[in-house]
Design a protein around this motif. Structure first.
Motif, PDB file in Angstrom:
ATOM      1  N   SER A   1       3.484 -52.450   0.096  1.00 19.80           N
ATOM      2  CA  SER A   1       2.262 -52.330   0.881  1.00 19.80           C
ATOM      3  C   SER A   1       1.523 -51.029   0.612  1.00 19.80           C
ATOM      4  CB  SER A   1       2.589 -52.432   2.374  1.00 19.80           C
ATOM      5  OG  SER A   1       3.454 -51.380   2.769  1.00 19.80           O
ATOM      6  N   LEU A   2       1.981 -50.259  -0.371  1.00 18.26           N
ATOM      7  CA  LEU A   2       1.278 -49.015  -0.693  1.00 18.26           C
ATOM      8  C   LEU A   2      -0.135 -49.299  -1.177  1.00 18.26           C
ATOM      9  CD1 LEU A   2       1.464 -45.936  -0.970  1.00 18.26           C
ATOM     10  CD2 LEU A   2       2.343 -46.274  -3.292  1.00 18.26           C
ATOM     11  N   LYS A   3      -0.318 -50.435  -1.838  1.00 18.43           N
ATOM     12  CA  LYS A   3      -1.647 -50.792  -2.327  1.00 18.43           C
ATOM     13  C   LYS A   3      -2.605 -51.137  -1.199  1.00 18.43           C
ATOM     14  CE  LYS A   3      -0.398 -55.648  -3.046  1.00 18.43           C
ATOM     15  NZ  LYS A   3       0.959 -55.476  -2.473  1.00 18.43           N
ATOM     16  N   ASP A   4      -2.062 -51.415  -0.018  1.00 16.38           N
ATOM     17  CA  ASP A   4      -2.901 -51.742   1.135  1.00 16.38           C
ATOM     18  C   ASP A   4      -3.305 -50.508   1.938  1.00 16.38           C
ATOM     19  OD1 ASP A   4      -2.555 -54.418   0.456  1.00 16.38           O
ATOM     20  OD2 ASP A   4      -0.752 -54.607   1.710  1.00 16.38           O
ATOM     21  N   SER A   5      -2.956 -49.333   1.461  1.00 15.18           N
ATOM     22  CA  SER A   5      -3.284 -48.110   2.193  1.00 15.18           C
ATOM     23  C   SER A   5      -4.792 -47.897   2.210  1.00 15.18           C
ATOM     24  CB  SER A   5      -2.599 -46.906   1.537  1.00 15.18           C
ATOM     25  OG  SER A   5      -1.210 -47.085   1.493  1.00 15.18           O
ATOM     26  N   PRO A   6      -5.341 -47.430   3.306  1.00 14.48           N
ATOM     27  CA  PRO A   6      -6.772 -47.106   3.340  1.00 14.48           C
ATOM     28  C   PRO A   6      -7.089 -46.003   2.333  1.00 14.48           C
ATOM     29  CG  PRO A   6      -5.869 -47.225   5.558  1.00 14.48           C
ATOM     30  CD  PRO A   6      -4.695 -47.265   4.626  1.00 14.48           C
ATOM     31  N   LYS A   7      -8.215 -46.123   1.701  1.00 13.85           N
ATOM     32  CA  LYS A   7      -8.581 -45.151   0.671  1.00 13.85           C
ATOM     33  C   LYS A   7      -8.693 -43.729   1.219  1.00 13.85           C
ATOM     34  CE  LYS A   7     -10.889 -48.393  -2.423  1.00 13.85           C
ATOM     35  NZ  LYS A   7     -12.159 -48.750  -3.125  1.00 13.85           N
ATOM     36  N   PRO A   8      -9.254 -43.502   2.397  1.00 18.65           N
ATOM     37  CA  PRO A   8      -9.276 -42.116   2.906  1.00 18.65           C
ATOM     38  C   PRO A   8      -7.881 -41.521   3.053  1.00 18.65           C
ATOM     39  CG  PRO A   8     -10.817 -43.458   4.130  1.00 18.65           C
ATOM     40  CD  PRO A   8     -10.019 -44.399   3.288  1.00 18.65           C
ATOM     41  N   ALA A   9      -6.915 -42.327   3.508  1.00 23.66           N
ATOM     42  CA  ALA A   9      -5.550 -41.813   3.656  1.00 23.66           C
ATOM     43  C   ALA A   9      -4.940 -41.475   2.301  1.00 23.66           C
ATOM     44  CB  ALA A   9      -4.688 -42.837   4.387  1.00 23.66           C
ATOM     45  N   VAL A  10      -5.201 -42.318   1.297  1.00 21.67           N
ATOM     46  CA  VAL A  10      -4.646 -42.048  -0.037  1.00 21.67           C
ATOM     47  C   VAL A  10      -5.276 -40.807  -0.650  1.00 21.67           C
ATOM     48  CG1 VAL A  10      -4.398 -42.974  -2.369  1.00 21.67           C
ATOM     49  CG2 VAL A  10      -4.104 -44.484  -0.407  1.00 21.67           C
ATOM     50  N   TYR A  11      -6.599 -40.708  -0.599  1.00 25.61           N
ATOM     51  CA  TYR A  11      -7.284 -39.582  -1.230  1.00 25.61           C
ATOM     52  C   TYR A  11      -6.956 -38.267  -0.524  1.00 25.61           C
ATOM     53  CZ  TYR A  11      -9.963 -43.179  -3.659  1.00 25.61           C
ATOM     54  OH  TYR A  11     -10.326 -44.247  -4.438  1.00 25.61           O
ATOM     55  N   LEU A  12      -6.973 -38.270   0.796  1.00 27.73           N
ATOM     56  CA  LEU A  12      -6.658 -37.047   1.518  1.00 27.73           C
ATOM     57  C   LEU A  12      -5.186 -36.664   1.354  1.00 27.73           C
ATOM     58  CD1 LEU A  12      -8.674 -37.628   4.825  1.00 27.73           C
ATOM     59  CD2 LEU A  12      -9.231 -36.071   2.943  1.00 27.73           C
ATOM     60  N   GLY A  13      -4.313 -37.663   1.297  1.00 28.61           N
ATOM     61  CA  GLY A  13      -2.896 -37.362   1.087  1.00 28.61           C
ATOM     62  C   GLY A  13      -2.636 -36.760  -0.274  1.00 28.61           C
ATOM     63  N   LEU A  14      -3.265 -37.326  -1.311  1.00 29.33           N
ATOM     64  CA  LEU A  14      -3.100 -36.765  -2.654  1.00 29.33           C
ATOM     65  C   LEU A  14      -3.737 -35.385  -2.760  1.00 29.33           C
ATOM     66  CD1 LEU A  14      -3.767 -39.953  -4.834  1.00 29.33           C
ATOM     67  CD2 LEU A  14      -1.568 -38.916  -4.232  1.00 29.33           C
ATOM     68  N   ALA A  15      -4.860 -35.188  -2.083  1.00 30.19           N
ATOM     69  CA  ALA A  15      -5.479 -33.862  -2.093  1.00 30.19           C
ATOM     70  C   ALA A  15      -4.598 -32.844  -1.380  1.00 30.19           C
ATOM     71  CB  ALA A  15      -6.857 -33.920  -1.431  1.00 30.19           C
ATOM     72  N   GLY A  16      -3.848 -33.296  -0.392  1.00 28.81           N
ATOM     73  CA  GLY A  16      -2.945 -32.377   0.300  1.00 28.81           C
ATOM     74  C   GLY A  16      -1.779 -31.929  -0.549  1.00 28.81           C
ATOM     75  N   LEU A  17      -1.546 -32.581  -1.671  1.00 34.19           N
ATOM     76  CA  LEU A  17      -0.478 -32.153  -2.587  1.00 34.19           C
ATOM     77  C   LEU A  17      -0.906 -31.042  -3.537  1.00 34.19           C
ATOM     78  CD1 LEU A  17       1.053 -35.604  -3.604  1.00 34.19           C
ATOM     79  CD2 LEU A  17       2.012 -33.925  -2.027  1.00 34.19           C
ATOM     80  N   ILE A  18      -2.189 -30.729  -3.587  1.00 39.41           N
ATOM     81  CA  ILE A  18      -2.669 -29.707  -4.528  1.00 39.41           C
ATOM     82  C   ILE A  18      -2.024 -28.348  -4.271  1.00 39.41           C
ATOM     83  CG2 ILE A  18      -4.718 -28.432  -5.286  1.00 39.41           C
ATOM     84  CD1 ILE A  18      -6.341 -30.983  -4.879  1.00 39.41           C
ATOM     85  N   PRO A  19      -1.941 -27.851  -3.026  1.00 32.47           N
ATOM     86  CA  PRO A  19      -1.253 -26.570  -2.817  1.00 32.47           C
ATOM     87  C   PRO A  19       0.219 -26.593  -3.206  1.00 32.47           C
ATOM     88  CG  PRO A  19      -2.644 -27.083  -0.934  1.00 32.47           C
ATOM     89  CD  PRO A  19      -2.592 -28.303  -1.771  1.00 32.47           C
TER      90      PRO A  19
END
Length: 229
Positions: free
Chosen positions: A69-87
């Protein structure tokens, strides 16, 4: 003559005659025997059919359902989550490019990780407080959500020694993930799958930073900035 016959008949044992069952009794006994035989046969068949159930192999629902169900994740949650990995990811990448261990960057990474651990504990409060939420605001949900912020606070106390501080942050991330997947499994499947992905990348980044501490020479970031000027 009659008296002789009567005397002879009086000597005949009447027990056999009286004890001999009638035809109806014989039929009743025969039907009872047939019924018992059928019940015994049915019990044997039931014993043959009912085999002890073998315990089914316990497979993690995460691997079977949640990750799909990872493909069903809302796009804002995916993008913000991946952006949170930058630090998390940028610190070991910069050190690997510069081939230098910067303690200031490692401390910033650890502090950011402690902030994320506290955030994950607060998410449980926000999820359990609404009236229609499947999670109840009980001791299990609200009490366990306090543990990650406490671990983050302990991690910041070890600012002079980054190794135990980073280890404490890693433990906090692992405990928060365990709460969300096993102990308090009321989050949506896509969120749990996203949590696994983000947590693994964050922990891997912290472990790589700890490994670079022993590989590259240590240099203060402020000193290198002053020399460049």
């Amino acid at each position: 003559m009659f008296h002789l016959v009567q005397r002879c008949c009086s000597h005949i044992p009447l027990k056999r005659v009286l004890s001999r069952p009638s035809r109806s009794q014989l039929l009743t006994q025969a039907s009872a025997c047939v019924t018992k035989a059928q019940e015994f046969h049915c019990s044997l068949r039931c014993l043959k059919k009912k085999k002890p159930k073998e315990p089914e192999p316990q497979q993690l629902g995460l691997l079977r359902h949640d990750m799909r169900s990872l493909k069903d994740s809302p796009k804002p949650a995916v993008y913000l989550g991946l952006a949170g990995l930058i630090p998390f990811v940028s610190v070991p990448v910069i050190m690997a490019i510069q081939q230098t261990y910067y303690p200031e960057l490692a401390f910033a990474q650890m502090t950011y990780g402690a902030t994320i651990v506290s955030f994950l504990g607060g998410v449980r409060w926000g999820f359990a407080l609404p009236e229609n939420s499947p999670a109840k605001p009980d001791w299990m949900n609200l009490g366990n959500s306090i543990v990650p912020p406490l671990l983050a606070w302990f991690a910041i106390l070890f600012k002079d020694d980054l190794t135990p501080a980073a280890i404490m942050v890693i433990i906090g991330l692992g405990i928060a993930l365990h709460y969300d997947l096993a102990l308090l499994p009321t989050y949506p499947s896509w969120f749990k799958a996203l949590r696994v992905l983000l947590t693994l990348v964050a922990i891997f980044s912290l472990v790589v930073t700890l490994g670079l501490m022993d590989v590259y020479p240590e240099k203060q970031l402020s000193n290198s900035a002053s020399k460049s000027k």
